[in-house]
Design a protein around this motif. Structure first.
Motif, mmCIF file in Angstrom:
data_model
loop_
_atom_site.group_PDB
_atom_site.id
_atom_site.type_symbol
_atom_site.label_atom_id
_atom_site.label_comp_id
_atom_site.label_asym_id
_atom_site.label_seq_id
_atom_site.Cartn_x
_atom_site.Cartn_y
_atom_site.Cartn_z
ATOM 1 N N ALA A 1 0.825 -1.213 0.000
ATOM 2 C CA ALA A 1 0.000 0.000 0.000
ATOM 3 C C ALA A 1 0.856 1.259 0.000
ATOM 4 C CB ALA A 1 -0.930 -0.010 1.207
ATOM 5 N N ASP A 2 0.250 2.356 -0.421
ATOM 6 C CA ASP A 2 0.951 3.647 -0.437
ATOM 7 C C ASP A 2 1.174 4.186 0.971
ATOM 8 O OD1 ASP A 2 0.955 3.801 -3.299
ATOM 9 O OD2 ASP A 2 -1.142 4.431 -3.221
ATOM 10 N N CYS A 3 0.277 3.869 1.898
ATOM 11 C CA CYS A 3 0.427 4.348 3.269
ATOM 12 C C CYS A 3 -0.272 3.385 4.217
ATOM 13 C CB CYS A 3 -0.126 5.765 3.432
ATOM 14 S SG CYS A 3 -1.908 5.918 3.169
ATOM 15 N N ILE A 4 0.025 3.555 5.500
ATOM 16 C CA ILE A 4 -0.578 2.757 6.564
ATOM 17 C C ILE A 4 -1.485 3.675 7.374
ATOM 18 C CG2 ILE A 4 -0.135 1.365 8.629
ATOM 19 C CD1 ILE A 4 2.715 0.878 7.455
ATOM 20 N N ALA A 5 -2.688 3.205 7.693
ATOM 21 C CA ALA A 5 -3.609 3.978 8.515
ATOM 22 C C ALA A 5 -3.887 3.230 9.806
ATOM 23 C CB ALA A 5 -4.915 4.235 7.771
ATOM 24 N N ALA A 6 -3.660 3.891 10.925
ATOM 25 C CA ALA A 6 -3.993 3.344 12.241
ATOM 26 C C ALA A 6 -5.194 4.090 12.780
ATOM 27 C CB ALA A 6 -2.810 3.487 13.197
ATOM 28 N N TYR A 7 -6.067 3.398 13.502
ATOM 29 C CA TYR A 7 -7.180 4.088 14.146
ATOM 30 C C TYR A 7 -7.044 4.090 15.658
ATOM 31 C CZ TYR A 7 -9.058 -0.748 14.031
ATOM 32 O OH TYR A 7 -9.234 -2.110 14.126
ATOM 33 N N CYS A 8 -5.940 3.560 16.158
ATOM 34 C CA CYS A 8 -5.575 3.648 17.565
ATOM 35 C C CYS A 8 -4.353 4.555 17.671
ATOM 36 C CB CYS A 8 -5.256 2.254 18.112
ATOM 37 S SG CYS A 8 -4.398 2.247 19.704
#
Length: 336
Positions: free
Chosen positions: A262-269
Motif C-alpha cells: 500500500a501507499d500508506c498505513i492507517a492506524a485508528y488507535c
C-alpha cells in the motif's frame, strides 16, 4: 478469540496474575505502568508544545458535563490529533490519572483493575456524564465489557464509538470532502481491542477510508487475525516491557503492513500510531503512517499537525533514559 468460547486468553492472564502475586514485576515494567508517577507517557507530555500542554491541562477540568469526548491515555500523549473541526463542538475530558487500566488488564493485574474500576466510576459520577464518545478501542472495550466485571458502575452511561459517528457525518455530507484519495491504496493497522469490543468493528475505519476514495489493500494478517503494533511484546511477565521483545514485535508488525504494497498505513488507535512511529527508529519502515483522523482532516480541507515524529523520539529517549534495569522486582503500590 475462540468460536467455542474457550477463553484461552483468560487462562494466560490468570497464570500471569499468579506469577505476579508470587514474584512481583521486574523493575523495568515500572515506567510502563499508567499510574507510575513518572512513566513513558508523562515523559512525552512534559515535552509537548505549549498549545498541546494547554489542551491537556484543560481536559482535566471536573466541571459537570453530560456529554464528552474521552481522549484516553494515547490521545492525551498526542493531543494534536484533536486540533480539528471534527472536535469543535465536543467537550473533551480526561487525564492520565483516569486511565481505563488496559495495561493492567493485559498483564493479568486484576487487583489494580479493581482499583481502576472504583476510580473511573467515581470520576464519571463527579462529571455527571451520560454520553461518552471514544476513539480508543481499548477504552471502549474496558469501559463496556471489562471494568463492569471488576466492580465499575457505568449503568447510566452510553459509550459511543467515534469512528461510527465520523463515518455517518461523511456519508451524510455534514463533513463535505474537498480532497479525495482516488487511485491511492492504504493498509489498515488494526487495534487488538477492536475484535474484543464488537464483532466486525474493524470494518468502520475501512468504510471511512473507502469513503475518502482509498482502495484498502489488506496485509496478510489483518482484522481479527491482525498483528499487534508492538506494545503487546511487553505484556508477558517474562518480557515486562523488555526492549528486545517489543522491538521484535514492532518489526513483525511493520513487515506485515509493508507486504501489502500500500501507499500508506492507517492506524485508528493513537497507541498503534505511536508504536509504528517509534518503529521508524528500530524497524526502518518506508511506508508513511497516518492516523485515520489525519486522513479525514486532509479530505475535509484541513492540514493535520503531523507531530508524531517528535512524539516518537521522546517516547524512545524517555524509555532509554528512565527504564530501570537489573534483576530487582517490585509490587505495585495502591492506585490513589
Amino acid at each position: 478469540i475462540c468460536p467455542e468460547d474457550c477463553r484461552p486468553a483468560n487462562l494466560i492472564l490468570d497464570l500471569w496474575r499468579r506469577q505476579y502475586l508470587r514474584e512481583g514485576l521486574p523493575v523495568r515494567a515500572r515506567c510502563f505502568l499508567p499510574h507510575s508517577p513518572s512513566n513513558f507517557r508523562t515523559y512525552v507530555i512534559d515535552r509537548l508544545p505549549e498549545d498541546e500542554r494547554a489542551a491537556v491541562e484543560s481536559w482535566r477540568s471536573l466541571e459537570p458535563v453530560e456529554e464528552i469526548f474521552y481522549p484516553g491515555c494515547n490521545i492525551i500523549a498526542a493531543p494534536y490529533l484533536t486540533f480539528s473541526k471534527l472536535f469543535s463542538e465536543m467537550t473533551i475530558r480526561g487525564g492520565l490519572e483516569y486511565c481505563c487500566g488496559e495495561m493492567y488488564f493485559r498483564m493479568g493485574l486484576y487487583d489494580q483493575l479493581e482499583q481502576v474500576a472504583r476510580k473511573t466510576t467515581k470520576y464519571f459520577a463527579t462529571l455527571g456524564v451520560r454520553r461518552v464518545h471514544m476513539l480508543c478501542t481499548a477504552g471502549l472495550n474496558l469501559f463496556t465489557n471489562i471494568l463492569p466485571q471488576f466492580g465499575a458502575d457505568f449503568a447510566s452511561i452510553e459509550f459511543i464509538p467515534l469512528l461510527k459517528s465520523i463515518h455517518a457525518r461523511l456519508v451524510s455530507g455534514e463533513l463535505p470532502l474537498l480532497k479525495r484519495f482516488d487511485g491511492e491504496t492504504v493498509t489498515v493497522q488494526d487495534s487488538c481491542h477492536a475484535k474484543f469490543f464488537e464483532e466486525a468493528y474493524s470494518q468502520w475505519p475501512r468504510r471511512i477510508l473507502e469513503t475518502l476514495g482509498f482502495r484498502v489493500a489488506e496485509a496478510p494478517r489483518n482484522s481479527e487475525a491482525a498483528l499487534c503494533c508492538g506494545i503487546g511484546g511487553g505484556f508477558s511477565h517474562v518480557s515486562a516491557y523488555g526492549k528486545r521483545e517489543m522491538i521484535s514485535s514492532q518489526r513483525a508488525c511493520v513487515a506485515n503492513a509493508a507486504s501489502s504494497g500500500a501507499d500508506c498505513i492507517a492506524a485508528y488507535c493513537a497507541g498503534c500510531l505511536q508504536m509504528m512511529s517509534v518503529a521508524k527508529y528500530v524497524a526502518l519502515p518506508r511506508t508513511p503512517v497516518y492516523h485515520v483522523l489525519e486522513l479525514v482532516q486532509k479530505a475535509i480541507g484541513e492540514r493535520p499537525r503531523r507531530r508524531q515524529r517528535k512524539l516518537a523520539f521522546d517516547f524512545l529517549i524517555g524509555t532509554l533514559r528512565n527504564q530501570e534495569g537489573g534483576g530487582r522486582r517490585f509490587f505495585i503500590p495502591p492506585i490513589a
